[in-house]
Scaffold this active site. Sequence first.
Site, PDB file in Angstrom:
ATOM      1  CE  LYS A 190     -16.253  -0.142 -15.207  1.00  0.00           C
ATOM      2  NZ  LYS A 190     -16.177  -1.665 -15.179  1.00  0.00           N
ATOM      3  CB  THR A 244      -3.330  -2.425  -4.447  1.00  0.00           C
ATOM      4  OG1 THR A 244      -3.979  -2.463  -3.170  1.00  0.00           O
ATOM      5  CG2 THR A 244      -2.091  -1.555  -4.355  1.00  0.00           C
ATOM      6  CD  GLU A 245      -2.313  -5.432  -7.618  1.00  0.00           C
ATOM      7  OE1 GLU A 245      -3.550  -5.430  -7.417  1.00  0.00           O
ATOM      8  OE2 GLU A 245      -1.492  -5.835  -6.780  1.00  0.00           O
ATOM      9  N   GLY A 247      -5.708   0.726  -8.774  1.00  0.00           N
ATOM     10  CA  GLY A 247      -5.617   2.021  -8.109  1.00  0.00           C
ATOM     11  C   GLY A 247      -4.325   2.741  -8.437  1.00  0.00           C
ATOM     12  CD  GLU A 264     -12.424   0.370   0.172  1.00  0.00           C
ATOM     13  OE1 GLU A 264     -11.585  -0.551   0.328  1.00  0.00           O
ATOM     14  OE2 GLU A 264     -13.614   0.171  -0.117  1.00  0.00           O
ATOM     15  CB  CYS A 298     -11.212  -4.478   0.321  1.00  0.00           C
ATOM     16  SG  CYS A 298     -12.529  -3.417   0.950  1.00  0.00           S
ATOM     17  CD  GLU A 390      -7.272  -7.811  -1.353  1.00  0.00           C
ATOM     18  OE1 GLU A 390      -8.197  -7.380  -0.659  1.00  0.00           O
ATOM     19  OE2 GLU A 390      -6.799  -7.176  -2.324  1.00  0.00           O
TER      20      GLU A 390
END
Length: 776
Positions: A190, A244-245, A247, A264, A298, A390
Amino acid sequence: MSVRDIFESMSYGPSPESPAEALAWIERHGATFGHWIDGAFTKPGQTFATENPASGALLARVSQGSEADVDAAVRSARKAQADWAKRSGHERARVLYALARLVQKHARLLAVLETLDNGKPIRESRDIDVPLVARHFLYHAGLAQLCEAEYPGMEPAGVGAAVIPWNFPLLMLAWKVAPALAAGNAVVLKPAEQTPLTALLFAELSREAGLPPGVLNVVTGDGATGALLVAHPGVTKVAFTGSTEVGRQIRQATAGSGKGLTLELGGKSPFIVFNDADLDSAVEGLVDGIFFNQGQVCCAGSRLLVQEDVADRFHAKLKRRMERLRVGDPLDKCTDVGAIVDRGQLDRITRMVDAAEGEVFRAAEPPEGCYCAPTLITGLAPASPLMQEEIFGPVLVSTTFRTPAEAVDLANNTRFGLAATIWTENVNLALGIAPKLKAGVVWINATNLFDAAAGFGGVRESGFGREGGREGFLDWLKPVARAKPARRLAPMPEPKRPETTGIDRTAKLFIGGKQARPDGGGSRAVWTAKGRLIGHAPLGNRKDIRNAVEAARTAKGWPATSAHNRAQVLYYIAENLSARAEEFARRLRDLTGEPGEAEVEAAIRRLFTCAAWADKVEGAVKPVPLDGIVLKLNEPVGVIGILCPDEAPLLGLVGLVAPAIAMGNTCVVVPSEPFPLAATDFCQVLETSDLPAGVVNVVTGRHAELAAPLAGHMDLDAVWCFSGEDLSGTVEREAASNLKRTWVSHGLARDWMSEDCRDHLRAAIETKTVWLPAGE
């Protein structure tokens, strides 16, 4: 302007790359795309636009993946995967080699299409992304060829769901697809909704390479499509790169499902400049570190830490260099900084910069459109939001330090741990600092170097698992053995006529090297099969877990202890257990009703085995195309929480604790719930075996009550769960709090008598890749 004028001004002239070939490919498909399922494009359904971020012009319309589309893609992958896995490694290698060659043959088309869709400068697409894509397929063609010989007893994970971001669309595809296919898996990919075109072109090329229909499927769509794919029951492995959110949401969504997961995620990587560095070279490295791909990376070196006595000089040099950066048309070969991927991302960057507390320096105003000027923000405190969060744009934040120790503290003052850069002419200093940085990758006097042979990935909230190298390949394999369900055992019941003889003996918890009473003040009676009371086991609670984690965290000397010394301690533990072997065998017989001699002997052997491995789990020098050395270093995970199995109350504990401490970790252990006294007795062995206080902490109690506070503790780095009660879902769900690593049984039994503990050792280490270029 004359040639003479050009040489005097040294100004650049435009050098645009033609988009004609890429636009022609889009037009051949009517500028509208369906999904790539079972080796062909489907009929387009509901579509959405993908635009050129540099101009806002419509490139194409792609299909929004529905539940039916995802289901069709997964069914196609499952059907194709079995045959693909049966093919020899050589057959798979030939297809991966063909894919690499096709990438090379169509390099210009892929590069231009990537720049049109993403907005990155054509120089980066052409010179970095596309060659690395080919390199990944060539490298993994080799791993496919060697797989059967190098990884006996392993098989493909099954059907992988690969969800990738918009910053490196084609390269992220290669990072996921190449190892998956090499290992014999099928993949449903995706791509990001903003950048789907190179994935669709690659899928079309895969047919020409001879990849069987269904082995690679591409379903386009937004985040809802990705969520459907991740949750699909036909998927057995999820590989995600992104925020991260998201993930964290994926970790929660897959908890307890048995799906493999690698993440990652984001980063806030430090770029450390010492006062002895070549400052001009460091400036060039920093430009590559933060303004590469518009800072939408990242692992971007977005936190500048510069030694105080050279900070003003360094900032001045950096500002002059920033003023000369060319921001503009991504298809111009002279452009340094291209377009931000879309207006929403640009607005986010702008809001964060506008709220900055420090001094903001912007380079020359960018052109009209989706562009952002390279920006430097100085004078920020370490806790400032822009130093912690970030930004994902061409924005650099900076602060200063005085000593190397302070530099390490500032660098590690983040919830992330993806990458770091060290700039110094003192190689001793660099190699002394690198192991102290909480990061999966460290570059020394370089930045943003990548290769298929060198594992890439993070720690902390930057995720877990590795992309590339043998370690990344292993994440797409699983053991062939089929385990049976674990047995849920009960303690011996209280007899109708209990026998209570001798002085009452109540065991205690073992925290910080000392016996400790449980916070709740509770305990339960422990009986033998013959109805004799042999003691009471304390019932730990959330506060006891907290105290144990604090004790484990303070045992900082153990990870720094040499492997040789750790081995000696393990041998000493085995020696002391051996001296009390008869006593422990008797205790096991009382607890379980079964003879305990074999289990005690196996525990002693396991301690010897882990002591033997302590100084033999070696790193490696990675064979990358670089003048210099790339090191793979093995490091302890940190503080590990362990829920032990019901069966084998002594061996199950030793079999998990010994490899963990052999690799330099500290532990918080919840022993066998029905038979805890074997563990409390073992604590006496630990007390007399030179094991430093806090390295192993034992909290007895009910697993169902202790699993959540253990797995959710924010100061824990990993959780292993082999409880007889299937708590895998609870552990994985709670572990999402800080995205700690997990290793769980999913309710399946394990052969604790087996002496092969290599998977235990692998779970007990993190790999760090250190890049050290050489030469003038």
